[in-house]
Design a protein around this motif. Sequence first.
Motif, PDB file in Angstrom:
ATOM      1  N   VAL A 166      20.878   2.935  72.458  1.00 21.45           N
ATOM      2  CA  VAL A 166      21.811   1.712  72.569  1.00 21.45           C
ATOM      3  C   VAL A 166      20.911   0.497  73.282  1.00 21.45           C
ATOM      4  CG1 VAL A 166      23.615   0.858  73.682  1.00 21.45           C
ATOM      5  CG2 VAL A 166      23.839   3.342  72.730  1.00 21.45           C
ATOM      6  N   ALA A 167      20.279   0.927  74.163  1.00 18.91           N
ATOM      7  CA  ALA A 167      19.409  -0.186  74.559  1.00 18.91           C
ATOM      8  C   ALA A 167      18.432  -0.843  73.817  1.00 18.91           C
ATOM      9  CB  ALA A 167      18.615   0.257  75.965  1.00 18.91           C
ATOM     10  N   ALA A 168      17.666  -0.138  72.919  1.00 15.96           N
ATOM     11  CA  ALA A 168      16.829  -0.505  71.925  1.00 15.96           C
ATOM     12  C   ALA A 168      17.544  -1.489  70.858  1.00 15.96           C
ATOM     13  CB  ALA A 168      16.157   0.560  71.083  1.00 15.96           C
ATOM     14  N   TYR A 169      18.670  -1.066  70.438  1.00 18.18           N
ATOM     15  CA  TYR A 169      19.525  -2.135  69.497  1.00 18.18           C
ATOM     16  C   TYR A 169      19.879  -3.230  70.221  1.00 18.18           C
ATOM     17  CZ  TYR A 169      20.163   1.711  66.031  1.00 18.18           C
ATOM     18  OH  TYR A 169      19.734   2.663  64.915  1.00 18.18           O
ATOM     19  N   ALA A 170      20.296  -3.317  71.434  1.00 10.63           N
ATOM     20  CA  ALA A 170      20.625  -4.222  72.088  1.00 10.63           C
ATOM     21  C   ALA A 170      19.548  -5.410  72.439  1.00 10.63           C
ATOM     22  CB  ALA A 170      21.328  -3.987  73.703  1.00 10.63           C
ATOM     23  N   VAL A 171      18.281  -4.863  72.625  1.00 10.69           N
ATOM     24  CA  VAL A 171      17.102  -5.439  72.745  1.00 10.69           C
ATOM     25  C   VAL A 171      16.855  -6.162  71.339  1.00 10.69           C
ATOM     26  CG1 VAL A 171      14.686  -5.328  73.298  1.00 10.69           C
ATOM     27  CG2 VAL A 171      16.012  -4.270  74.738  1.00 10.69           C
ATOM     28  N   ALA A 172      16.969  -5.407  70.455  1.00 10.16           N
ATOM     29  CA  ALA A 172      16.552  -5.944  69.163  1.00 10.16           C
ATOM     30  C   ALA A 172      17.733  -7.217  68.760  1.00 10.16           C
ATOM     31  CB  ALA A 172      16.543  -4.915  67.821  1.00 10.16           C
ATOM     32  N   LEU A 173      18.999  -6.968  69.183  1.00 13.68           N
ATOM     33  CA  LEU A 173      19.855  -7.923  68.743  1.00 13.68           C
ATOM     34  C   LEU A 173      19.751  -9.302  69.521  1.00 13.68           C
ATOM     35  CD1 LEU A 173      22.736  -8.736  67.387  1.00 13.68           C
ATOM     36  CD2 LEU A 173      23.898  -7.766  69.235  1.00 13.68           C
ATOM     37  N   THR A 174      19.496  -9.114  70.940  1.00 12.93           N
ATOM     38  CA  THR A 174      18.941 -10.062  71.668  1.00 12.93           C
ATOM     39  C   THR A 174      17.862 -11.042  71.069  1.00 12.93           C
ATOM     40  OG1 THR A 174      18.218  -8.895  73.387  1.00 12.93           O
ATOM     41  CG2 THR A 174      20.553  -9.431  73.697  1.00 12.93           C
ATOM     42  N   LEU A 175      16.936 -10.160  70.852  1.00 12.88           N
ATOM     43  CA  LEU A 175      15.732 -10.925  70.303  1.00 12.88           C
ATOM     44  C   LEU A 175      15.811 -11.723  69.230  1.00 12.88           C
ATOM     45  CD1 LEU A 175      12.938  -8.077  70.921  1.00 12.88           C
ATOM     46  CD2 LEU A 175      13.065 -10.317  72.144  1.00 12.88           C
ATOM     47  N   LEU A 176      16.871 -11.103  68.379  1.00 15.73           N
ATOM     48  CA  LEU A 176      16.982 -11.908  66.988  1.00 15.73           C
ATOM     49  C   LEU A 176      17.953 -13.058  67.448  1.00 15.73           C
ATOM     50  CD1 LEU A 176      17.677  -8.874  64.618  1.00 15.73           C
ATOM     51  CD2 LEU A 176      15.810 -10.746  64.557  1.00 15.73           C
ATOM     52  N   ILE A 177      18.784 -13.153  68.252  1.00 19.05           N
ATOM     53  CA  ILE A 177      19.481 -14.127  68.650  1.00 19.05           C
ATOM     54  C   ILE A 177      18.742 -15.255  69.161  1.00 19.05           C
ATOM     55  CG2 ILE A 177      21.755 -14.843  69.970  1.00 19.05           C
ATOM     56  CD1 ILE A 177      22.926 -12.238  69.486  1.00 19.05           C
ATOM     57  N   GLY A 178      17.789 -14.655  70.162  1.00 19.92           N
ATOM     58  CA  GLY A 178      17.140 -15.506  70.948  1.00 19.92           C
ATOM     59  C   GLY A 178      16.246 -16.512  70.015  1.00 19.92           C
ATOM     60  N   SER A 179      15.619 -15.603  69.177  1.00 21.47           N
ATOM     61  CA  SER A 179      14.676 -16.305  68.044  1.00 21.47           C
ATOM     62  C   SER A 179      15.439 -17.210  67.213  1.00 21.47           C
ATOM     63  CB  SER A 179      14.270 -15.124  67.290  1.00 21.47           C
ATOM     64  OG  SER A 179      13.278 -14.341  68.153  1.00 21.47           O
ATOM     65  N   PHE A 180      16.539 -16.963  66.958  1.00 23.43           N
ATOM     66  CA  PHE A 180      17.322 -17.903  65.965  1.00 23.43           C
ATOM     67  C   PHE A 180      17.550 -19.126  66.637  1.00 23.43           C
ATOM     68  CE2 PHE A 180      21.545 -19.437  64.814  1.00 23.43           C
ATOM     69  CZ  PHE A 180      21.423 -20.141  63.367  1.00 23.43           C
ATOM     70  N   PHE A 181      18.169 -19.049  67.857  1.00 28.23           N
ATOM     71  CA  PHE A 181      18.495 -20.335  68.818  1.00 28.23           C
ATOM     72  C   PHE A 181      17.193 -21.193  69.049  1.00 28.23           C
ATOM     73  CE2 PHE A 181      22.527 -18.463  69.654  1.00 28.23           C
ATOM     74  CZ  PHE A 181      23.192 -19.576  69.554  1.00 28.23           C
ATOM     75  N   THR A 182      15.975 -20.368  69.293  1.00 30.59           N
ATOM     76  CA  THR A 182      14.849 -21.089  69.637  1.00 30.59           C
ATOM     77  C   THR A 182      14.292 -21.809  68.335  1.00 30.59           C
ATOM     78  OG1 THR A 182      14.251 -19.509  71.102  1.00 30.59           O
ATOM     79  CG2 THR A 182      12.414 -20.951  70.638  1.00 30.59           C
ATOM     80  N   LEU A 183      14.469 -21.225  67.240  1.00 32.01           N
ATOM     81  CA  LEU A 183      13.846 -21.750  65.984  1.00 32.01           C
ATOM     82  C   LEU A 183      14.920 -23.149  65.633  1.00 32.01           C
ATOM     83  CD1 LEU A 183      12.235 -21.578  63.348  1.00 32.01           C
ATOM     84  CD2 LEU A 183      14.214 -20.458  62.167  1.00 32.01           C
ATOM     85  N   VAL A 184      16.176 -22.845  65.741  1.00 35.85           N
ATOM     86  CA  VAL A 184      17.064 -24.056  65.722  1.00 35.85           C
ATOM     87  C   VAL A 184      16.648 -25.202  66.484  1.00 35.85           C
ATOM     88  CG1 VAL A 184      19.398 -24.923  65.804  1.00 35.85           C
ATOM     89  CG2 VAL A 184      19.030 -22.792  64.668  1.00 35.85           C
ATOM     90  N   GLY A 185      16.541 -24.591  67.843  1.00 34.46           N
ATOM     91  CA  GLY A 185      15.942 -26.034  68.830  1.00 34.46           C
ATOM     92  C   GLY A 185      14.605 -26.656  68.303  1.00 34.46           C
ATOM     93  N   ALA A 186      13.850 -25.882  67.756  1.00 34.82           N
ATOM     94  CA  ALA A 186      12.343 -26.515  67.065  1.00 34.82           C
ATOM     95  C   ALA A 186      12.883 -27.397  66.069  1.00 34.82           C
ATOM     96  CB  ALA A 186      11.405 -25.398  67.110  1.00 34.82           C
ATOM     97  N   ILE A 187      13.473 -26.957  65.372  1.00 26.59           N
ATOM     98  CA  ILE A 187      13.691 -27.823  64.041  1.00 26.59           C
ATOM     99  C   ILE A 187      14.526 -29.054  64.309  1.00 26.59           C
ATOM    100  CG2 ILE A 187      15.075 -27.861  61.751  1.00 26.59           C
ATOM    101  CD1 ILE A 187      14.428 -24.825  61.450  1.00 26.59           C
ATOM    102  N   GLY A 188      15.523 -28.987  65.272  1.00 29.31           N
ATOM    103  CA  GLY A 188      16.246 -30.112  65.909  1.00 29.31           C
ATOM    104  C   GLY A 188      15.381 -30.971  66.609  1.00 29.31           C
TER     105      GLY A 188
END
Length: 129
Positions: A6-28
Amino acid sequence: MTAELVAAYAVALTLLIGSFFTLVGAIGLLKFNDSMTRLHAPTKVSTVGVGMLLLASIIHSFAFGEGAVHEALIMALLFVTAPISAIFIAKVNIHQRDCNMPPELPGDELWATLDVPDADRETEETERA
């Protein structure tokens, strides 16, 4: 399902969400035209992105290691300093007249950032001339 899975899935999900937001910020940051709109991308969106990446690190360290509070301290510092730096950057842009000025207030009121003493206003006018 074990707690580690469960922790591994939570880590993977938060990494994906964090990467998405960081990418959107860089594009903006790259796509917006003026400095005031560019200001929102890294201070708002990327702050959430880095916060999610740090949350992934916190979850991983507590689930698979000893756990540490370093990431929580970094996150607290990030969430406190990013808005403050954004305010100061916006004030500099307003004072240098590099952006659209805020609308006029009714009566003789001024916006707080433009409310400067008369002596400083005279100095500013002589420097511009």
